[in-house]
Design an enzyme around this catalytic site. Structure first.
Site, PDB file in Angstrom:
ATOM      1  N   ASP A  91       2.065  -1.964  -0.690  1.00 49.14           N
ATOM      2  CA  ASP A  91       1.156  -3.002  -1.168  1.00 49.14           C
ATOM      3  C   ASP A  91       1.559  -3.566  -2.520  1.00 49.14           C
ATOM      4  O   ASP A  91       1.014  -4.568  -2.965  1.00 49.14           O
ATOM      5  CB  ASP A  91      -0.285  -2.477  -1.242  1.00 49.14           C
ATOM      6  CG  ASP A  91      -0.441  -1.369  -2.276  1.00 49.14           C
ATOM      7  OD1 ASP A  91       0.591  -0.821  -2.726  1.00 49.14           O
ATOM      8  OD2 ASP A  91      -1.587  -1.042  -2.630  1.00 49.14           O
ATOM      9  N   THR A 137       0.608   5.276  -2.989  1.00 43.21           N
ATOM     10  CA  THR A 137      -0.491   4.526  -3.594  1.00 43.21           C
ATOM     11  C   THR A 137      -0.875   3.332  -2.731  1.00 43.21           C
ATOM     12  O   THR A 137      -0.038   2.505  -2.396  1.00 43.21           O
ATOM     13  CB  THR A 137      -0.093   4.036  -4.999  1.00 43.21           C
ATOM     14  OG1 THR A 137       0.392   5.151  -5.755  1.00 43.21           O
ATOM     15  CG2 THR A 137      -1.276   3.416  -5.708  1.00 43.21           C
ATOM     16  N   ASP A 190       4.324   4.348   1.451  1.00 44.59           N
ATOM     17  CA  ASP A 190       4.115   4.355   0.018  1.00 44.59           C
ATOM     18  C   ASP A 190       2.796   5.081  -0.231  1.00 44.59           C
ATOM     19  O   ASP A 190       1.802   4.804   0.442  1.00 44.59           O
ATOM     20  CB  ASP A 190       4.052   2.919  -0.502  1.00 44.59           C
ATOM     21  CG  ASP A 190       3.766   2.877  -1.987  1.00 44.59           C
ATOM     22  OD1 ASP A 190       4.483   3.551  -2.733  1.00 44.59           O
ATOM     23  OD2 ASP A 190       2.819   2.177  -2.385  1.00 44.59           O
TER      24      ASP A 190
END
Length: 798
Positions: A554, A318, A316
């Protein structure tokens, strides 16, 4: 409560004690009263086995029982030298217990660092508490990414959307209103609110979920299940061989009873690969300790093994490739909009969300709140829709509705503003569109007709260690796939800055079928505008093509994919939901820790595969020697002390060092087949050569001490062959591996030349001819080993 229960509307009755509480929450006196009544969330969230479980698992094993009985027999009938194998087992068991206890301490301390701390409202003030401090009727505040740790009923909701997919399998978020049930184990994807705890402790579903998610476990491991399979085969081989050996040694041969018993035990003990299980546990435990020092919490032990098998890692953007924070670098008004007015709108939007995401935090930092604007309705950001919104009563009494989100979602494909957006995205910048809506926020078509007012340009902070980590994966033949909800061009530019090459694809154009999606994923590297459900589908598509997939993330939009991936890796600063479903949590939030985890897994798997061959060669030749002794009706050539010496020098000590050595080779499947294809021919060569030497010696030597001389040359032969097996296993050579092999050879030489060691181990080479014949047979066996193992490599490739 079953999974079926969880999927229905509020069919769980509210706890009888759950009378509505004041909006300020419980008072200190009310909390104390509930604690006294035992109405607390007292579920022990264990990150590891208890000390009693560790001792039990290491002491009460099938092979310890076999060895223990044989040890007691030997203590009664033979000199202490023949009982040394029992002391080795005691040492092995002690080492296993100590190492696992150290791993337990490491895990427990890390689990406390990574523990969820819900926000609870008491005496009118909000404060973070540990999950164990929650009491019945507590008011618990929740926002995006927060996991419900107890069951409850919603009392406040501001655009609150909760994902219950981990409980019900239903992928769509559920909008919650006051009075609706909140299930423990579910998590917030948008909005915020508060709920009153109605079921705490063991009554709540979270009691099972949390304990299961963070338990130190050794299950679902190909390595351990493979070893169990091997041990099962070994047991089947041992039983007939041992029975035949007992009958032969006790009834057929005319030997002293004590000596017959000693030689029988000497034949049975080496059949047991007792150190293999120990070394596996120790290697895993040391892996946990090493990773723990790097602030990496391994919530499930097989994760170390699993990440070693990974060939594709989905990242991912970000929070993984970029740091969580962002900065507003530019504001571009569109369509003649007044910049000062736009700043007031952005300031009001920032104030409207009590739990802003990273993009909105950057806007809040850049634009102050318009104090005379009042938010009358808000729509929190969600990863699925890609925008947020709010309706305001402006200072002059006018009302306006605004949307803030992805330009390519809020605007039609032919809008000229998108061309400017693409140019900015190509520079790796993140772009948000501020648009004025002509419909109400609760209208499902609120996006239709929205008028663009400004582009907000954000700069993302690249992680300084991301490029090196991506380079490591490339060198290790692990393919990296960047999967993000952001604009594909922007994500591709960020990936390019980090040295990641490959095609960039907008996920909205991916084929919907699994096979077509898997092919597209194989061909491209960067994917933008990916929805949370698509992330999950992409993981499944890659797995359908035989890939072992790791997923990092996250945010709440990563939870479904993390859960379905072979290995889920969450950041320590990530949402509670991601940390609950991940097998590995990087508590230091450093993506650069991942290579350490991969390297640790490869070290464990590669080395256990390597040393397992040592142990099983011994098991195979021990069984075959026993069968040959039965067939030829002769005395078993060895006493327990001989095989204890051989096992220590050619297996025990070398295996311990080899199991902890660096190893960068990617773990391969079919552990049992890979080990047995070497062990069976290796054991066969060793058994035939040793028994041939023994038979020749029986014809060569005569007299009362003949058996001792025969045993000595047979031991020499078996040692030399075992040393050659060790020399093959130790390849490729480094200085310390050569030193290790040489030290083991010198150890045996010491026994042969030091008189008291000769006497202690009953090893004395008689004459010159027979020992040299033993050396010659060993050399021939070494050639046969080299030839056989190379033939096996060609005939049965791993």
């Amino acid at each position: 409560m079953t999974h079926a229960d969880a999927g229905t509307e509020v069919d769980n009755p509210v706890h009888p004690a759950a009378a509505p509480v004041a909006t300020g929450g419980l008072t200190a006196a009310e909390v104390a009263e509930r604690v006294a009544r035992g109405q607390i969330n007292d579920v022990p969230v264990r990150s590891s086995r208890s000390m009693a479980d560790i001792v039990r698992a290491n002491v009460f094993t099938r092979f310890n029982a076999i060895i223990g009985v044989l040890w007691v027999i030997m203590l009664c009938v033979a000199p202490i030298q023949d009982s040394l194998f029992g002391f080795v087992i005691l040492a092995n068991t002690g080492i296993g217990i100590i190492q696992e206890w150290r791993a337990k301490k490491t895990l427990d301390s890390l689990a406390v660092i990574g523990e969820a701390r819900p926000t609870v409202r008491r005496d009118g003030a909000a404060a973070e508490v540990s999950t164990s401090e929650i009491v019945l009727d507590d008011l618990i505040e929740i926002g995006p990414g927060d996991k419900a740790v107890v069951d409850g009923v919603c009392v406040e909701a501001d655009g609150l959307e909760i994902d219950e997919s981990l409980l019900t399998g239903e992928a769509d978020p559920v909008v919650k209103r006051p009075g609706d049930q909140v299930l423990s184990g579910s998590f917030v994807v948008a909005g915020g609110g508060a709920f009153q705890a109605t079921k705490v402790g063991r009554e709540a579903y979270a009691a099972q979920l949390a304990e299961e998610a963070s338990r130190f476990t050794l299950v679902h491991s190909e390595l351990r299940s493979g070893i169990s399979t091997i041990l099962k085969y070994v047991t089947w081989m041992m039983i007939p061989a041992a029975i035949g050996l007992i009958i032969t040694q006790l009834t057929v041969k005319n030997r002293d009873l004590d000596d017959s018993i000693a030689r029988t035990v000497g034949g049975i003990v080496p059949m047991v690969p007792e150190g293999l299980v120990l070394l596996t546990s120790v290697a895993f435990a040391i892996g946990v300790i090493r990773l723990g020092r790097k602030q990496c919490l391994v919530q499930e032990l097989p994760a170390i093994e699993g990440l070693a098998r990974v060939d594709t890692v989905c990242l991912d953007k970000t929070g993984t490739l970029t740091e969580g924070g962002m900065d507003v670098t530019e504001l571009r008004p569109l369509g003649g909009s007044d910049e000062e007015y736009i700043r007031r709108v952005l300031g009001a939007l920032g104030e409207s969300d009590p739990r802003p995401n990273a993009s909105l935090k950057a806007i809040i930092d850049a634009y102050p709140d318009a104090e005379d604007w009042r938010c009358t309705e808000s729509l929190p950001f969600s990863s699925a829709r890609k925008y947020s919104g709010a309706t305001f009563s402006e200072g002059n009494g006018e009302a306006s509705t605004w949307l803030l989100g992805a330009p390519d979602v809020l605007l039609p494909a032919d809008d000229p503003a998108l061309a400017e957006t693409d140019r900015l995205n190509e520079q790796g910048l993140r772009v948000l569109l501020l648009a004025r809506a002509g419909r109400d926020l609760d209208d499902s078509d609120v996006v239709d007709g929205a008028k663009p007012a400004a582009l907000v340009v954000l700069e993302q902070r690249l992680r300084p260690d991301a490029a090196d980590t991506l380079r490591y994966f490339a060198e290790q033949n692990v393919r990296a796939k960047v999967i993000s909800g952001d604009n594909a061009v922007s994500v591709g530019a960020v990936a390019s800055k980090l040295g990641l090459t490959g095609t960039t694809v907008d996920a909205r154009r991916l084929p919907p079928d699994k096979d077509g999606m898997a092919t597209a994923l194989d061909d491209a590297t960067v994917f933008g505008r990916v929805t949370p459900q698509q992330k999950r589908d992409m993981v499944g598509a890659l797995q359908s093509h035989g890939h072992n997939v790791a997923m990092t993330g996250d945010g709440v939009n990563d939870v479904l994919a993390l859960k379905d991936a072979d290995i889920g890796v969450a950041m320590g600063s990530g949402s509670e939901a991601t940390k609950a479903v991940a097998q590995i949590v990087l508590l230091n939030n450093s993506f650069a820790t991942l290579p350490s985890v991969v390297a640790e897994g490869r070290r464990v798997i590669g080395n256990i595969t390597r040393v397992a061959t040592l142990f099983l060669v011994k098991t195979v030749y021990s069984v075959l020697l026993a069968l040959m002794v039965v067939f030829w009706q002769v005395e078993y050539p060895f006493l327990p002390r001989h095989l204890t010496l051989l096992s220590t020098l050619t297996i025990g000590v070398p295996a311990f060092f080899l199991a902890l050595a660096p190893n960068k080779e990617r773990a391969k499947p079919h552990f049992v087949r890979r080990v047995m294809r070497y062990s069976i021919p290796g054991g066969l060569v060793a058994a035939v050569a040793t028994f041939a030497t023994y038979l020749i010696a029986r014809h060569y030597y005569s007299g009362d001490d003949a058996l001792d001389a025969e045993t000595s040359v047979a031991t020499l032969t078996l040692f030399l062959i075992s040393m050659w097996v060790l020399a093959i296993i130790a390849r490729p050579y480094t200085w310390w591996r050569l030193a290790l092999v040489a030290a083991m050879g010198l150890g045996f030489l010491l026994v042969l030349v030091v008189p008291w060691l000769q006497e202690f181990f009953a090893l004395r080479l008689v004459g010159v001819t027979m020992p040299w014949i033993a050396v010659g047979i060993s050399a021939g066996a070494a050639v046969a080993l080299e030839f056989t193992w190379k033939w096996v490599d060609r005939r049965f490739p791993a």
